[in-house]
Design an enzyme around this catalytic site. Structure first.
Site, PDB file in Angstrom:
ATOM      1  N   TYR A  12       0.674  -1.158  -0.191  1.00  0.00           N
ATOM      2  CA  TYR A  12      -0.028   0.051   0.051  1.00  0.00           C
ATOM      3  C   TYR A  12       0.985   1.094   0.009  1.00  0.00           C
ATOM      4  CZ  TYR A  12      -3.205   3.642   1.524  1.00  0.00           C
ATOM      5  OH  TYR A  12      -3.725   4.874   1.572  1.00  0.00           O
ATOM      6  N   ASP A  17      -0.352  15.706   5.618  1.00  0.00           N
ATOM      7  CA  ASP A  17      -1.343  15.063   4.812  1.00  0.00           C
ATOM      8  C   ASP A  17      -2.600  15.980   4.682  1.00  0.00           C
ATOM      9  OD1 ASP A  17      -2.789  13.545   3.012  1.00  0.00           O
ATOM     10  OD2 ASP A  17      -3.622  11.974   4.518  1.00  0.00           O
ATOM     11  N   ASP A  65      -3.024   5.432  -2.584  1.00  0.00           N
ATOM     12  CA  ASP A  65      -3.983   6.380  -2.336  1.00  0.00           C
ATOM     13  C   ASP A  65      -4.185   7.600  -3.318  1.00  0.00           C
ATOM     14  OD1 ASP A  65      -5.550   8.502  -0.949  1.00  0.00           O
ATOM     15  OD2 ASP A  65      -3.943   8.861   0.883  1.00  0.00           O
ATOM     16  N   ASP A  93      -6.541  10.287  -2.833  1.00  0.00           N
ATOM     17  CA  ASP A  93      -7.182  11.348  -2.156  1.00  0.00           C
ATOM     18  C   ASP A  93      -8.529  11.758  -2.440  1.00  0.00           C
ATOM     19  OD1 ASP A  93      -4.766  11.999  -0.491  1.00  0.00           O
ATOM     20  OD2 ASP A  93      -4.172  13.646  -1.632  1.00  0.00           O
ATOM     21  N   HIS A 106      -7.719   4.524  -4.144  1.00  0.00           N
ATOM     22  CA  HIS A 106      -9.187   4.639  -3.535  1.00  0.00           C
ATOM     23  C   HIS A 106      -9.183   6.270  -3.435  1.00  0.00           C
ATOM     24  CE1 HIS A 106      -6.847   6.243   0.194  1.00  0.00           C
ATOM     25  NE2 HIS A 106      -5.943   5.114   0.062  1.00  0.00           N
ATOM     26  N   GLU A 112     -11.925   9.300  -2.193  1.00  0.00           N
ATOM     27  CA  GLU A 112     -12.628   9.696  -0.636  1.00  0.00           C
ATOM     28  C   GLU A 112     -13.748  10.755  -1.085  1.00  0.00           C
ATOM     29  OE1 GLU A 112      -9.495  12.363   1.419  1.00  0.00           O
ATOM     30  OE2 GLU A 112      -9.036  10.384   0.925  1.00  0.00           O
ATOM     31  N   CYS A 144      -5.883  14.059   6.683  1.00  0.00           N
ATOM     32  CA  CYS A 144      -5.834  12.529   7.108  1.00  0.00           C
ATOM     33  C   CYS A 144      -7.188  12.279   7.521  1.00  0.00           C
ATOM     34  CB  CYS A 144      -4.677  12.380   7.930  1.00  0.00           C
ATOM     35  SG  CYS A 144      -4.600  10.898   8.789  1.00  0.00           S
ATOM     36  N   ARG A 148     -14.016   5.209  -0.674  1.00  0.00           N
ATOM     37  CA  ARG A 148     -13.536   5.382   0.781  1.00  0.00           C
ATOM     38  C   ARG A 148     -14.387   6.626   1.207  1.00  0.00           C
ATOM     39  NH1 ARG A 148      -7.975   8.138   3.166  1.00  0.00           N
ATOM     40  NH2 ARG A 148      -9.177   9.648   4.765  1.00  0.00           N
ATOM     41  N   GLU A 160     -13.693   4.631   6.597  1.00  0.00           N
ATOM     42  CA  GLU A 160     -12.605   5.188   7.209  1.00  0.00           C
ATOM     43  C   GLU A 160     -13.035   5.455   8.653  1.00  0.00           C
ATOM     44  OE1 GLU A 160      -9.478   5.217   8.000  1.00  0.00           O
ATOM     45  OE2 GLU A 160      -8.549   6.730   7.086  1.00  0.00           O
ATOM     46  N   ASN A 177      -8.598   0.110   7.720  1.00  0.00           N
ATOM     47  CA  ASN A 177      -7.474   0.790   7.885  1.00  0.00           C
ATOM     48  C   ASN A 177      -6.750   1.092   9.227  1.00  0.00           C
ATOM     49  OD1 ASN A 177      -5.347   2.601   6.375  1.00  0.00           O
ATOM     50  ND2 ASN A 177      -6.699   4.445   6.860  1.00  0.00           N
TER      51      ASN A 177
END
Length: 313
Positions: free
Chosen positions: A54, A69, A97, A99, A124, A126, A134, A171, A201, A224
């Site tokens: 990952y 982040d 990731d 974002d 992923h 989100e 984050c 996500r 998440e 996660n």
């Protein structure tokens, strides 16, 4: 000097997404992924025997830019890091990731096409607002479900248009402010819009983890586990029993890099030198070997090169 030209040794290319889908389809398989943030941590994970990696966005922000982040990393920086890691071993899929998708539906499409061109197995996306943070920080701003589904549909359409498979992971960060039922509703809608995997998440208890996985079944679910974050740390067997198919430990390498390097640098600053590690572990020989110097020498020799003749230690 004989040069090797054995086509029997040629391994046909298999896209990383295909390999990852096979793992997801195996009812007995739990996809356990250590978080890596650069080529070196990826090499260490490969040497340890992990079959999926990952690429952490937080780790990319910290290692590439030295920043938190907070949506500071751009698409080229994130994709470049993911592609480099994915290229170290094409048989080990990389989940990366992405974002919020880096902007509009067109930006999402560009991200999906770029990641897939680089043989990244999955990404992923989100439902936070573009200026994200984050997932284990408080006060995250969300987009509407309709806007989120535009991102997922854009990802799915871009995947079909480019003709390269990539696993789309939806996500949601909505649990904190909107509750479990709304988070589940968003992920079910994202799956209907084209996402392959559900990623809720910020789960806060084992009971919440179990309820989420059960409610989302049969959609494969991702857990996660962030050091110092809100989600309880469970081992692989328990994560599988709770109903999860993928488990990420995203900042594990970042955590140990922070703790170990900080200790060593303080010792150097205070004492003017550092104590050798037991058995001399971590010397230049270990570092070069984990980075593939033996494989590099074998390749050079096989094509008749002399770059690494005579040894190197």
């Amino acid at each position: 000097m004989a040069q090797e030209n054995d086509m029997a040794a040629f391994t046909p290319f298999r896209p990383a997404a295909v390999i990852l889908r096979e793992k997801l389809a195996d009812p007995d398989k739990l996809v356990l992924c250590p978080g890596v943030f650069d080529g070196f941590t990826a090499r260490i994970a490969l040497d340890a025997g992990f079959d999926t990696l990952y690429m952490t966005g937080a780790g990319t922000a910290a290692s590439v830019l030295g920043q938190p982040d907070l949506a500071i990393v751009s698409l080229p920086e994130m994709a470049g890091n993911a592609g480099m890691i994915a290229g170290l071993d094409r048989n080990v899929p990389v989940i990366a990731d992405a974002d919020t998708g880096f902007g509009s539906s067109l930006a999402v499409a560009r991200a999906v096409k770029l990641y897939s061109q680089l043989n990244v197995a999955a990404l992923h996306i989100e439902d936070q607002a573009f200026i994200k943070r984050c997932g284990h920080l408080r006060n995250k701003a969300l987009v509407s479900l309709d806007e989120y589904l535009v991102r997922i549909r854009a990802a799915d359409r871009a995947r079909k248009e480019c003709g390269r498979d990539i696993v789309i992971i939806a996500r949601t960060d909505s649990l904190q402010s909107l509750g479990l039922d709304e988070a589940i509703r968003r992920l079910k809608a994202a799956h209907a819009a084209g996402a392959d995997v559900a990623f809720l998440e910020g789960l806060t208890t084992k009971d919440e983890c179990r309820k989420a996985a059960q409610a989302l079944a049969p959609i494969p679910c991702l857990l996660n586990i962030v050091g110092g974050g809100v989600t309880p740390a469970v081992d692989a067997a328990e994560a599988k029993a709770l109903g999860f198919k993928i488990v990420l430990w995203p900042i594990l390498s970042l955590t140990y890099a922070y703790v170990s390097v900080k200790k060593a640098f303080r010792e150097l600053k205070d004492k003017g030198w550092t104590e050798p590690l037991p058995g001399g572990e971590g010397g230049i020989k270990d570092i070069f070997e984990v980075c593939g110097i033996d494989e590099a020498a074998a390749f050079d020799h096989a094509v008749g090169g002399s770059t690494l003749d005579g040894g190197f230690f």
